[in-house]
Write a protein that holds these residues in place. Structure first.
Motif, PDB file in Angstrom:
ATOM      1  N   ALA A 307       0.848  -1.196   0.000  1.00  0.00           N
ATOM      2  CA  ALA A 307       0.000   0.000   0.000  1.00  0.00           C
ATOM      3  C   ALA A 307       0.881   1.242   0.000  1.00  0.00           C
ATOM      4  CB  ALA A 307      -0.915   0.012   1.220  1.00  0.00           C
ATOM      5  N   TYR A 308       0.649   2.123  -0.971  1.00  0.00           N
ATOM      6  CA  TYR A 308       1.372   3.393  -1.049  1.00  0.00           C
ATOM      7  C   TYR A 308       0.564   4.479  -0.359  1.00  0.00           C
ATOM      8  CZ  TYR A 308       4.414   1.188  -4.502  1.00  0.00           C
ATOM      9  OH  TYR A 308       5.302   0.365  -5.125  1.00  0.00           O
ATOM     10  N   ARG A 309       1.242   5.310   0.425  1.00  0.00           N
ATOM     11  CA  ARG A 309       0.582   6.405   1.129  1.00  0.00           C
ATOM     12  C   ARG A 309       1.447   7.652   1.042  1.00  0.00           C
ATOM     13  NH1 ARG A 309      -3.247   3.301   3.546  1.00  0.00           N
ATOM     14  NH2 ARG A 309      -2.573   1.234   4.250  1.00  0.00           N
ATOM     15  N   ILE A 310       0.800   8.808   1.019  1.00  0.00           N
ATOM     16  CA  ILE A 310       1.519  10.077   0.960  1.00  0.00           C
ATOM     17  C   ILE A 310       2.111  10.373   2.337  1.00  0.00           C
ATOM     18  CG2 ILE A 310       1.300  12.562   0.581  1.00  0.00           C
ATOM     19  CD1 ILE A 310      -0.860  11.971  -1.471  1.00  0.00           C
ATOM     20  N   ALA A 311       3.404  10.675   2.365  1.00  0.00           N
ATOM     21  CA  ALA A 311       4.099  10.870   3.632  1.00  0.00           C
ATOM     22  C   ALA A 311       3.852  12.239   4.237  1.00  0.00           C
ATOM     23  CB  ALA A 311       5.608  10.650   3.428  1.00  0.00           C
ATOM     24  N   GLU A 312       3.612  13.248   3.424  1.00  0.00           N
ATOM     25  CA  GLU A 312       3.431  14.616   3.900  1.00  0.00           C
ATOM     26  C   GLU A 312       1.963  14.985   3.806  1.00  0.00           C
ATOM     27  OE1 GLU A 312       3.290  17.836   5.448  1.00  0.00           O
ATOM     28  OE2 GLU A 312       5.388  17.206   5.307  1.00  0.00           O
ATOM     29  N   PRO A 313       1.269  15.173   4.948  1.00  0.00           N
ATOM     30  CA  PRO A 313      -0.161  15.482   4.905  1.00  0.00           C
ATOM     31  C   PRO A 313      -0.514  16.673   4.026  1.00  0.00           C
ATOM     32  CG  PRO A 313       0.487  14.926   7.139  1.00  0.00           C
ATOM     33  CD  PRO A 313       1.756  15.000   6.324  1.00  0.00           C
ATOM     34  N   LEU A 314       0.318  17.701   3.999  1.00  0.00           N
ATOM     35  CA  LEU A 314       0.001  18.890   3.206  1.00  0.00           C
ATOM     36  C   LEU A 314      -0.119  18.549   1.726  1.00  0.00           C
ATOM     37  CD1 LEU A 314      -0.486  21.940   3.366  1.00  0.00           C
ATOM     38  CD2 LEU A 314       1.966  22.263   2.987  1.00  0.00           C
ATOM     39  N   ILE A 315       0.681  17.588   1.253  1.00  0.00           N
ATOM     40  CA  ILE A 315       0.599  17.182  -0.148  1.00  0.00           C
ATOM     41  C   ILE A 315      -0.707  16.445  -0.409  1.00  0.00           C
ATOM     42  CG2 ILE A 315       1.632  15.657  -1.875  1.00  0.00           C
ATOM     43  CD1 ILE A 315       4.344  16.438  -0.888  1.00  0.00           C
ATOM     44  N   ALA A 316      -1.121  15.596   0.538  1.00  0.00           N
ATOM     45  CA  ALA A 316      -2.405  14.906   0.374  1.00  0.00           C
ATOM     46  C   ALA A 316      -3.547  15.913   0.326  1.00  0.00           C
ATOM     47  CB  ALA A 316      -2.605  13.916   1.519  1.00  0.00           C
ATOM     48  N   PHE A 317      -3.524  16.902   1.206  1.00  0.00           N
ATOM     49  CA  PHE A 317      -4.571  17.929   1.213  1.00  0.00           C
ATOM     50  C   PHE A 317      -4.555  18.730  -0.088  1.00  0.00           C
ATOM     51  CE2 PHE A 317      -6.094  22.212   2.031  1.00  0.00           C
ATOM     52  CZ  PHE A 317      -7.301  21.979   2.663  1.00  0.00           C
ATOM     53  N   HIS A 318      -3.367  19.056  -0.554  1.00  0.00           N
ATOM     54  CA  HIS A 318      -3.247  19.853  -1.783  1.00  0.00           C
ATOM     55  C   HIS A 318      -3.877  19.129  -2.963  1.00  0.00           C
ATOM     56  CE1 HIS A 318      -1.415  22.454  -4.848  1.00  0.00           C
ATOM     57  NE2 HIS A 318      -1.100  21.336  -5.478  1.00  0.00           N
ATOM     58  N   HIS A 319      -3.571  17.844  -3.105  1.00  0.00           N
ATOM     59  CA  HIS A 319      -4.055  17.120  -4.284  1.00  0.00           C
ATOM     60  C   HIS A 319      -5.521  16.718  -4.163  1.00  0.00           C
ATOM     61  CE1 HIS A 319       0.244  16.829  -5.229  1.00  0.00           C
ATOM     62  NE2 HIS A 319      -0.166  16.696  -6.465  1.00  0.00           N
ATOM     63  N   ALA A 320      -6.022  16.607  -2.955  1.00  0.00           N
ATOM     64  CA  ALA A 320      -7.430  16.262  -2.793  1.00  0.00           C
ATOM     65  C   ALA A 320      -8.342  17.476  -2.817  1.00  0.00           C
ATOM     66  CB  ALA A 320      -7.635  15.509  -1.477  1.00  0.00           C
ATOM     67  N   VAL A 321      -7.853  18.635  -2.343  1.00  0.00           N
ATOM     68  CA  VAL A 321      -8.712  19.799  -2.160  1.00  0.00           C
ATOM     69  C   VAL A 321      -8.268  21.002  -2.979  1.00  0.00           C
ATOM     70  CG1 VAL A 321      -9.598  21.453  -0.466  1.00  0.00           C
ATOM     71  CG2 VAL A 321      -9.367  19.038   0.159  1.00  0.00           C
ATOM     72  N   VAL A 322      -6.996  21.382  -2.876  1.00  0.00           N
ATOM     73  CA  VAL A 322      -6.531  22.640  -3.476  1.00  0.00           C
ATOM     74  C   VAL A 322      -6.378  22.530  -4.988  1.00  0.00           C
ATOM     75  CG1 VAL A 322      -4.692  24.368  -3.492  1.00  0.00           C
ATOM     76  CG2 VAL A 322      -5.377  23.284  -1.341  1.00  0.00           C
ATOM     77  N   ARG A 323      -5.669  21.518  -5.441  1.00  0.00           N
ATOM     78  CA  ARG A 323      -5.358  21.412  -6.867  1.00  0.00           C
ATOM     79  C   ARG A 323      -6.604  21.330  -7.748  1.00  0.00           C
ATOM     80  NH1 ARG A 323      -3.360  16.673  -9.792  1.00  0.00           N
ATOM     81  NH2 ARG A 323      -2.054  17.266 -11.574  1.00  0.00           N
TER      82      ARG A 323
END
Length: 482
Positions: A307-323
């Motif tokens: 299972a691959y997971r994003i290590a930096e929460p800010l990147i997960a938030f960026h790609h799910a919400v901001v981008r």
């Protein structure tokens, strides 16, 4: 200095160690974790030399280093090293009379235009006779490019076997992060951590000490910080990718991260979301892992599944919400509109998986041995095939550990729900998983079902816990219990 006592003790021990000749240490970690702060403090405390490299040509870097040496020594005119061999001689000369801490921060910037520099440094450190033996620099190389720094001491590197210190500065743990942000309520603590993680710099430099005033202020805090184009935190996630030298085709890497943020955690699922073959994304997955932006966790029950997971929460938030809403956010006063539309996505795609990760960390870092009846050693998620029902059952928190001398014993199988009040149906599902594992020959005699919830538990499930049938972990226990 907050929660860096161990790192500080390792650095001071390295800088003040007795012994003749030069010594080498390496300090790494993702950006914004406080590495430079620690090293500047170390240089100040030991009257050492600190030089922060910048992106520049080799000639300019040499000139800037000479000027920094002049400021440190008080020389009337700066030396003008023409080569890095000459520059290293100058650095070694700083420690001619006493051991001196010599910090070279952002070392990858220098190597980018002087690829032979690690070999030259190795040659200088390797000289154990003559005047090199009488000079005592305690050289610390620091950098945030994780793939480069990880390779600096690898088997194929000129500096392999030369370092007396290899220190990684990690993000703050979720409990320490809540304390650092001054958030006492576990619910907003989880929500804030799902965005900024444990990166210390994000509180002060990136949001100017703007902390949510309780759960009711969280939505407004999101709008005035990470969704606000005028705040540095808004553009930080793309910068974390741009700062990694090994990322070539950035559009592909952004797409891979977006796929993971969207809930795809296997190579096949990520490839399908990106529109590529699984073989086409193997290199991006490896590079993102080496850069410290992705982690991969082996399945607790299926050896061939990762299972691959994003290590930096800010990147997960960026790609799910901001981008996905970048166009709207670029316009003024649209943050509230974007957040109203994206909040449900945030809760399901960001907070839900993040809460599961925090539960795994609790089991590994904070749970007492008596909680699971043994010492937790390995905690991960796992998938169990149910052939009778032709489906797969996922366990969010699988704990393997030690009981006495026996290692690898299954201690617990757990499920985590952020928004759902958990009931007896969740317990029955965990019992089904244990039944399937026992049918496969797994020893489940020591395994405790566990329910982790951000919303609470029904009266019936609490009664089952009182009878010792299930372990319950709520937010209060997640942050303050063991």
């Amino acid at each position: 200095m907050f929660d860096r006592e161990w790192e500080w003790s390792e650095l001071t021990a390295f800088a003040t160690a007795e012994g003749a000749g030069p010594r080498l240490g390496v300090v790494s970690g993702r950006r914004r974790q406080g590495k430079s702060f620690l090293l500047q403090a170390l240089a100040d405390a030991t009257d050492g030399f600190y030089y922060a490299a910048v992106e520049a040509s080799a000639a300019e870097s040499l000139r800037l280093l000479g000027e920094a040496i002049a400021r440190y020594t008080g020389a009337a005119s700066p030396p003008r090293p023409a080569t890095w061999d000459e520059a290293l001689e100058l650095l070694f000369d700083l420690a001619a009379e006493r051991p001196v801490t010599v910090v070279i921060d952002e070392f990858p910037y220098l190597v980018r235009n002087a690829p032979a520099l690690p070999s030259q440094l190795q040659a200088a450190i390797g000289v154990r006779s003559g005047r090199h033996l009488t000079r005592h620099p305690r050289i610390l190389l620091c950098g945030s490019a994780m793939s480069f720094m990880d390779g600096l001491l690898s088997g194929g590197s000129p500096l392999y076997g030369r370092a007396g210190l290899d220190l990684t500065v990690h993000s703050l743990g979720y409990r320490e992060a809540a304390e650092f942000w001054g958030i006492d309520d576990p619910r907003p603590a989880v929500l804030v951590h799902a965005i900024v993680g444990g990166t210390p710099a994000y509180r002060r430099e990136f949001v100017d000490d703007d902390v949510p005033e309780g759960a009711d202020d969280f939505d407004a805090w999101v709008c005035r910080t990470v969704l606000n184009p005028a705040r540095p935190l808004h553009g930080e996630a793309p910068y974390l990718l741009a700062a990694e030298p090994d990322l070539r085709s950035r559009s592909l890497y952004h797409s891979v991260l977006a796929a993971v943020a969207g809930g795809n955690h296997t190579s096949g699922g990520i490839a399908g979301a990106v529109g590529r073959k699984a073989t086409d994304i193997s290199l991006p997955l490896t590079v993102l892992k080496n850069c410290g932006l992705l982690t991969f966790e082996p399945d607790a029950f299926r050896a061939n599944r990762t299972a691959y997971r994003i290590a930096e929460p800010l990147i997960a938030f960026h790609h799910a919400v901001v981008r996905p809403q970048a166009a709207l956010l670029s316009r003024r006063r649209r943050a509230a509109q974007v957040w109203e539309h994206s909040r449900s996505t945030f809760l399901s795609k960001v907070v839900g998986p993040h809460f599961e990760q925090l539960c795994r960390q609790w089991a590994e870092w904070h749970a007492a041995p008596e909680t699971f009846g043994g010492m937790p050693i390995q905690v991960s998620a796992g998938t169990v095939v149910d052939p009778d029902r032709r489906t797969s059952l996922e366990a969010d928190v699988v704990v393997h550990g030690a009981i006495g001398q026996d290692q690898g014993i299954l201690l617990s199988v757990g499920e985590a729900k952020w928004q759902k009040v958990m009931d007896l149906g969740h317990l029955e599902r965990l019992r089904r998983i244990l039944h399937l594992l026992a049918a496969r020959g797994v020893d489940t005699s020591h395994a405790t079902p566990a329910c982790y919830s951000g919303a609470g538990f029904t009266t019936e499930l609490r009664a089952a816990a009182d009878r010792g049938e299930v372990l319950l972990v709520d937010l209060e226990r997640l942050y303050r219990g063991s």
